[in-house]
Design a protein around this motif. Structure first.
Motif: not given
Length: 492
Positions: A137-165
């Motif tokens: 699904k196209f909705e997986e794109l943000p998750l893909t970007i998140c994984r790539l960024n964590k791998k490329a930058i650092s696992n010390d980055v804090v990932t904030v998952g958010y939900i709102m309208k």
């Protein structure tokens, strides 16, 4: 930071725009997701492979212009050609580029090729660095970007998952508050979606930020004097709630049970009574407005109860349910006692003191240990309201506080002194409320009573937009509030 995702190109076939007309582009979920990339300073483009019809090109260009995307023509969709053309077009970018193509008649449905480009890099080196990820699904794109960024930058980055309208999310995102690329203090924001299993998304998340009130479908209050309620959430929010309850390591910026008091105006009024001990003799006070809860407007002893609660008319009447349901903001100002019997405000309700406040409202925003405020025009004093109501037979003034709050005009001011804000006193109140509520991010409204100078807190709400505060000040404070909350958990 050089390898972070800096660009995304989406083949036009993935947009599923078909016969969608330009005026309907805003309702396209895929385009909405791409706007999140743009708000995260990720270069975004819609690509198409030549040749295509002039009509199709015009439609794509219109779509791209509306959302500030690029429209990128390619001579072929094959990786060896397309990647070179992309690298040449985006030679000003240094980082990882994602190129999304439909995987026709196969599963997974989307092929995501990613490769790195660098300033002044040889275009021929692009192909040696390419990799592929497959998505259903196209909705997986943000998750893909998140994984790539964590791998490329650092696992010390804090990932904030958010939900709102969506409307609230877009308001925050377009001000740069929810970037998918890391902030200066090491936060990365991931939009959670109920289109995908929540459990899989939360595997990538360190902390959850939610506006749970956006996901409420019903609230049932009991009819006793005690504040208790049964909250019905959307199916997706129920799934998130179950996950949080079943995983002790699932950390929220503000826990669900901490927001429950702001759902209930009676509970908020009772909490505000605790501000009284901040007051020092000889100075103005900070306090709650006088109030009374009613289960029926036809109570035989209502007049006596109003007197005992130090309430006079006009008074403002609000539903006890403060948010999350359609009629939570249906309010009235009542001028005559007999009009309570025909009042159309949802029950149970809270009758609240109407404070003469020179038509001035102070909106306060608490972001962690930072407190900001802004000044807004508000409703006129009681004498002005009474004169206006007399022209209409002194009938109750009904309004929706989110849409039609009756504010004053320049010629509607009563004779009175300009309100003088005791900022130190209100900051103490903000600190006290933060401790009592257990909230990291919230807002409250203050009016200053003309005669006494009392600072009356008339409303409290969770995760406000704080859009009246300049973004360059408020957004970093928002990030710092979240980061400090995460850090405080780490040291426990």
């Amino acid at each position: 930071m050089g390898e972070a995702v800096r660009g995304v190109i989406v083949d036009h076939a993935l947009l599923q725009y078909g016969t969608i007309q330009p005026e309907n582009f805003k309702s396209n979920g895929t385009l909405s997701l791409l706007r999140k990339l743009r708000f995260s300073n990720i270069q975004t483009a819609i690509s198409y492979v030549l040749p295509v019809s002039a009509e199709q090109v015009n439609l794509l260009q219109t779509m791209a212009k509306l959302h500030s995307f690029e429209c990128l023509p390619l001579t072929a969709s094959s990786l060896d050609i397309a990647s070179r053309e992309i690298a040449q077009t985006w030679s000003h970018i240094s980082g990882t580029i994602l190129y999304l193509l439909p995987n026709h008649d196969a599963s997974p449905k989307i092929t995501c090729t990613y490769f790195s480009i660098a300033l002044d890099d040889e275009v021929s080196s692009v192909l040696r660095k390419s990799n592929r990820i497959y998505m259903e699904k196209f909705e997986e794109l943000p998750l893909t970007i998140c994984r790539l960024n964590k791998k490329a930058i650092s696992n010390d980055v804090v990932t904030v998952g958010y939900i709102m309208k969506p409307s609230r999310e877009e308001d925050f995102a377009k001000r740069g508050a929810l970037p998918m690329c890391p902030t200066p203090n090491g936060l990365m924001f991931l939009p959670l979606t109920f289109e995908l299993p929540i459990s899989k998304q939360l595997e990538e998340v360190d902390v959850i930020l939610h506006k749970a009130t956006d996901e409420i479908v019903s609230i049932e209050l009991n009819s006793s004097s005690e504040s208790s309620y049964r909250i019905g959430y959307t199916k997706g929010m129920q799934e998130l709630q179950r996950h949080i309850e079943n995983h002790n390591d699932c950390f929220e910026v503000d826990p669900l049970n901490s927001i429950y008091p702001v759902l209930d105006r009676l509970k908020i009024q009772q909490l505000l009574l605790g501000l009284e001990d901040l007051n020092v003799g000889g100075r103005c006070k900070v306090r709650a407005p006088h109030f009374l809860k009613v289960n029926s407007f036809d109570e035989p002893d209502l007049v006596q109860r109003l007197h005992d609660a130090t309430l006079s008319l006009p008074s403002i009447v609000k539903p006890q349910v403060a948010c999350g349901v359609a009629d939570a903001h249906s309010m009235a100002i009542v001028f005559k006692v007999e009009d309570f019997k025909v009042l159309n405000v949802p029950l149970p309700a809270v009758i609240q003191e109407y404070v003469d406040h020179s038509s001035t409202l102070f909106k306060f925003y608490v972001l962690g240990d930072r407190v900001f405020h802004t000044v807004k025009k508000s409703m006129p004093n009681a004498d002005v309201l009474i004169k206006s109501s007399e022209k209409n037979g002194s009938k109750p003034l009904l309004f929706d506080s989110l849409k039609s709050l009756p504010t004053s005009t320049a010629n509607q001011h009563s004779e009175g002194r300009d309100p003088c804000l005791d900022l130190a006193l209100v900051n103490k109140a903000a600190e006290r409320l933060s401790k009592r509520l257990g909230l990291t991010i919230f807002g409250f409204d203050v009016v200053i009573q003309e005669d006494s100078g009392d600072h009356v807190v008339v409303d409290v709400n969770y995760l406000p937009s704080f859009k009246e505060i300049p973004d360059d000040v408020a957004v970093p404070a928002f990030w710092d509030a979240i980061k400090k909350k995460v850090d405080s958990k780490a040291v426990k």
